[in-house]
Scaffold this active site. Sequence first.
Site, PDB file in Angstrom:
ATOM      1  N   LYS A 150       0.929  -1.229  -0.053  1.00  0.00           N
ATOM      2  CA  LYS A 150       0.064   0.031  -0.129  1.00  0.00           C
ATOM      3  C   LYS A 150       0.882   1.126   0.066  1.00  0.00           C
ATOM      4  O   LYS A 150       1.981   1.123   0.768  1.00  0.00           O
ATOM      5  CB  LYS A 150      -0.742   0.062   1.253  1.00  0.00           C
ATOM      6  CG  LYS A 150      -2.255   0.508   1.154  1.00  0.00           C
ATOM      7  CD  LYS A 150      -3.046   0.111   2.397  1.00  0.00           C
ATOM      8  CE  LYS A 150      -4.500   0.657   2.255  1.00  0.00           C
ATOM      9  NZ  LYS A 150      -5.151   0.277   1.218  1.00  0.00           N
TER      10      LYS A 150
ATOM     11  N   ARG B 117      -2.963 -10.809  -4.404  1.00  0.00           N
ATOM     12  CA  ARG B 117      -4.328 -11.117  -5.036  1.00  0.00           C
ATOM     13  C   ARG B 117      -4.242 -12.352  -6.110  1.00  0.00           C
ATOM     14  O   ARG B 117      -3.537 -12.333  -6.876  1.00  0.00           O
ATOM     15  CB  ARG B 117      -5.027 -10.035  -6.026  1.00  0.00           C
ATOM     16  CG  ARG B 117      -6.163 -10.228  -6.569  1.00  0.00           C
ATOM     17  CD  ARG B 117      -6.842  -8.869  -7.164  1.00  0.00           C
ATOM     18  NE  ARG B 117      -7.004  -7.873  -6.404  1.00  0.00           N
ATOM     19  CZ  ARG B 117      -7.004  -6.433  -6.555  1.00  0.00           C
ATOM     20  NH1 ARG B 117      -6.455  -6.160  -7.558  1.00  0.00           N
ATOM     21  NH2 ARG B 117      -7.055  -5.603  -5.569  1.00  0.00           N
TER      22      ARG B 117
ATOM     23  N   GLU C 153      -3.063  -9.457   3.500  1.00  0.00           N
ATOM     24  CA  GLU C 153      -4.381  -9.715   3.045  1.00  0.00           C
ATOM     25  C   GLU C 153      -4.126 -10.311   1.870  1.00  0.00           C
ATOM     26  O   GLU C 153      -3.290  -9.913   0.822  1.00  0.00           O
ATOM     27  CB  GLU C 153      -4.860  -8.406   2.818  1.00  0.00           C
ATOM     28  CG  GLU C 153      -6.378  -8.777   2.629  1.00  0.00           C
ATOM     29  CD  GLU C 153      -7.248  -7.447   1.922  1.00  0.00           C
ATOM     30  OE1 GLU C 153      -8.150  -7.170   2.694  1.00  0.00           O
ATOM     31  OE2 GLU C 153      -7.001  -6.911   1.072  1.00  0.00           O
TER      32      GLU C 153
ATOM     33  N   GLU D 285     -14.643  -1.140 -11.202  1.00  0.00           N
ATOM     34  CA  GLU D 285     -15.260  -0.168 -10.320  1.00  0.00           C
ATOM     35  C   GLU D 285     -14.349   0.464  -9.558  1.00  0.00           C
ATOM     36  O   GLU D 285     -14.601   1.579  -9.118  1.00  0.00           O
ATOM     37  CB  GLU D 285     -16.044  -1.374  -9.209  1.00  0.00           C
ATOM     38  CG  GLU D 285     -17.248  -0.802  -8.303  1.00  0.00           C
ATOM     39  CD  GLU D 285     -16.704  -0.400  -6.880  1.00  0.00           C
ATOM     40  OE1 GLU D 285     -17.391   0.110  -6.054  1.00  0.00           O
ATOM     41  OE2 GLU D 285     -15.539  -0.533  -6.751  1.00  0.00           O
TER      42      GLU D 285
HETATM   43  P1  0O2 Z   1      -7.025  -0.497  -2.072  1.00  0.00           P
HETATM   44  O1  0O2 Z   1      -6.818   0.893  -3.033  1.00  0.00           O
HETATM   45  O2  0O2 Z   1      -7.168  -1.680  -3.017  1.00  0.00           O
HETATM   46  O3  0O2 Z   1      -5.842  -0.599  -1.113  1.00  0.00           O
HETATM   47  P2  0O2 Z   1     -10.615  -4.168   7.503  1.00  0.00           P
HETATM   48  O4  0O2 Z   1      -9.328  -4.772   6.696  1.00  0.00           O
HETATM   49  O5  0O2 Z   1     -11.570  -5.130   8.014  1.00  0.00           O
HETATM   50  O6  0O2 Z   1     -10.129  -3.118   8.548  1.00  0.00           O
HETATM   51  P3  0O2 Z   1     -10.998  -3.033   5.017  1.00  0.00           P
HETATM   52  O7  0O2 Z   1      -9.626  -2.666   4.613  1.00  0.00           O
HETATM   53  O8  0O2 Z   1     -12.149  -2.065   4.319  1.00  0.00           O
HETATM   54  O9  0O2 Z   1     -11.305  -3.148   6.469  1.00  0.00           O
HETATM   55  O10 0O2 Z   1     -11.458  -4.373   4.582  1.00  0.00           O
HETATM   56  P4  0O2 Z   1     -12.064  -5.203   3.076  1.00  0.00           P
HETATM   57  O11 0O2 Z   1     -13.486  -4.901   2.900  1.00  0.00           O
HETATM   58  O12 0O2 Z   1     -11.581  -6.495   3.245  1.00  0.00           O
HETATM   59  O13 0O2 Z   1     -11.256  -4.203   2.066  1.00  0.00           O
HETATM   60  C1  0O2 Z   1      -9.871  -4.475   1.685  1.00  0.00           C
HETATM   61  C2  0O2 Z   1      -9.872  -4.204   0.158  1.00  0.00           C
HETATM   62  O14 0O2 Z   1     -10.675  -4.937  -0.377  1.00  0.00           O
HETATM   63  C3  0O2 Z   1     -10.036  -2.782  -0.361  1.00  0.00           C
HETATM   64  O15 0O2 Z   1      -8.855  -1.971  -0.053  1.00  0.00           O
HETATM   65  C4  0O2 Z   1      -9.940  -3.124  -1.829  1.00  0.00           C
HETATM   66  O16 0O2 Z   1      -8.849  -3.448  -2.436  1.00  0.00           O
HETATM   67  C5  0O2 Z   1     -11.132  -4.303  -1.848  1.00  0.00           C
HETATM   68  N1  0O2 Z   1     -12.321  -4.006  -1.769  1.00  0.00           N
HETATM   69  C6  0O2 Z   1     -13.318  -3.822  -0.736  1.00  0.00           C
HETATM   70  N2  0O2 Z   1     -14.506  -3.427  -0.936  1.00  0.00           N
HETATM   71  C7  0O2 Z   1     -14.504  -3.212  -2.348  1.00  0.00           C
HETATM   72  C8  0O2 Z   1     -15.429  -2.691  -3.449  1.00  0.00           C
HETATM   73  O17 0O2 Z   1     -16.447  -2.583  -3.325  1.00  0.00           O
HETATM   74  N3  0O2 Z   1     -14.931  -2.534  -4.641  1.00  0.00           N
HETATM   75  C9  0O2 Z   1     -13.665  -2.768  -5.083  1.00  0.00           C
HETATM   76  N4  0O2 Z   1     -13.287  -2.656  -6.118  1.00  0.00           N
HETATM   77  N5  0O2 Z   1     -12.607  -3.395  -4.121  1.00  0.00           N
HETATM   78  C10 0O2 Z   1     -13.137  -3.429  -2.827  1.00  0.00           C
HETATM   79  P5  0O2 Z   1      -8.883  -0.549  -0.001  1.00  0.00           P
HETATM   80  O18 0O2 Z   1      -7.994   0.030   0.907  1.00  0.00           O
HETATM   81  O19 0O2 Z   1     -10.157   0.034  -0.057  1.00  0.00           O
HETATM   82  O20 0O2 Z   1      -8.241  -0.001  -1.286  1.00  0.00           O
END
Ligand code: 0O2
Length: 216
Positions: A57, A89, A151, A166
Amino acid sequence: MAENYVLTGDEVKDWESLMFLYSSAIKEIMTKIEILKDEFEYTHHYNPIEHVSSRLKTPQSIVRKLKLQGYETDISSMQRYLNDIAGVRIVCSFTSDIYRIADMISGQADIKTLLIKNYIASPKANGYKSYHMVVTVPVFLSDRAVETKVEIQIRTIAMDFWASLEHKIYYKLEGNCPDYIKEELTECAKMISDLDDRMLKLNEAILNLSEEEGGL
Ligand code: 0O2
């Protein structure tokens, strides 16, 4: 770390050591996945994994997420509250592969599973589907082993296609996505989910056919 914030010498050292740990943990997980993939091909002549990617990140994204969740933007908060600084991933062909891969990873003796978010069994309201595991893996340094969080997101090609698009739209529009686009995206997520179900059934039918032919 934060914009307009200048790190002290010790903080720079802490930051660098921490990012070193996270990037080493990614290497450990990537090697494990590579071995699983090779073993699967060797023993079953089938490869459930289409492709694997990883990312650390960015500082901007770390700060944004900490602020959004109402935490201090310092090094101890990011260690404590963020689970996805190191991210891997895995993209596979069929939904059934997802659970197979997740079991193979969590079954390894040095992996501890801290958290599972199954957005396949319970998709998000926007239609997002993916299987998330937060695990720790030991990183062996010269004088100690450090359990480090990674993760792992596991999803099908179709789910990955939707999530990538998205994510891009969300960032492009900086969260101000008009309702009609949100609705269209949710509709596309449903179509993609149907497609995954149909492809899985098709694959099962093909496997059954080839088993019958093999048995003749
Ligand atoms: P980026 O830019 O990818 O790093 P928690 O871990 O429980 O404290 P968190 O981190 O919201 O809370 O957990 P979650 O829901 O597992 O989400 C982690 C990552 O999953 C996100 O990181 C996204 O990469 C992906 N993700 C979750 N929800 C969505 C969604 O609705 N749409 C898309 N496209 N990706 C999603 P980041 O930090 O949000 O973003």
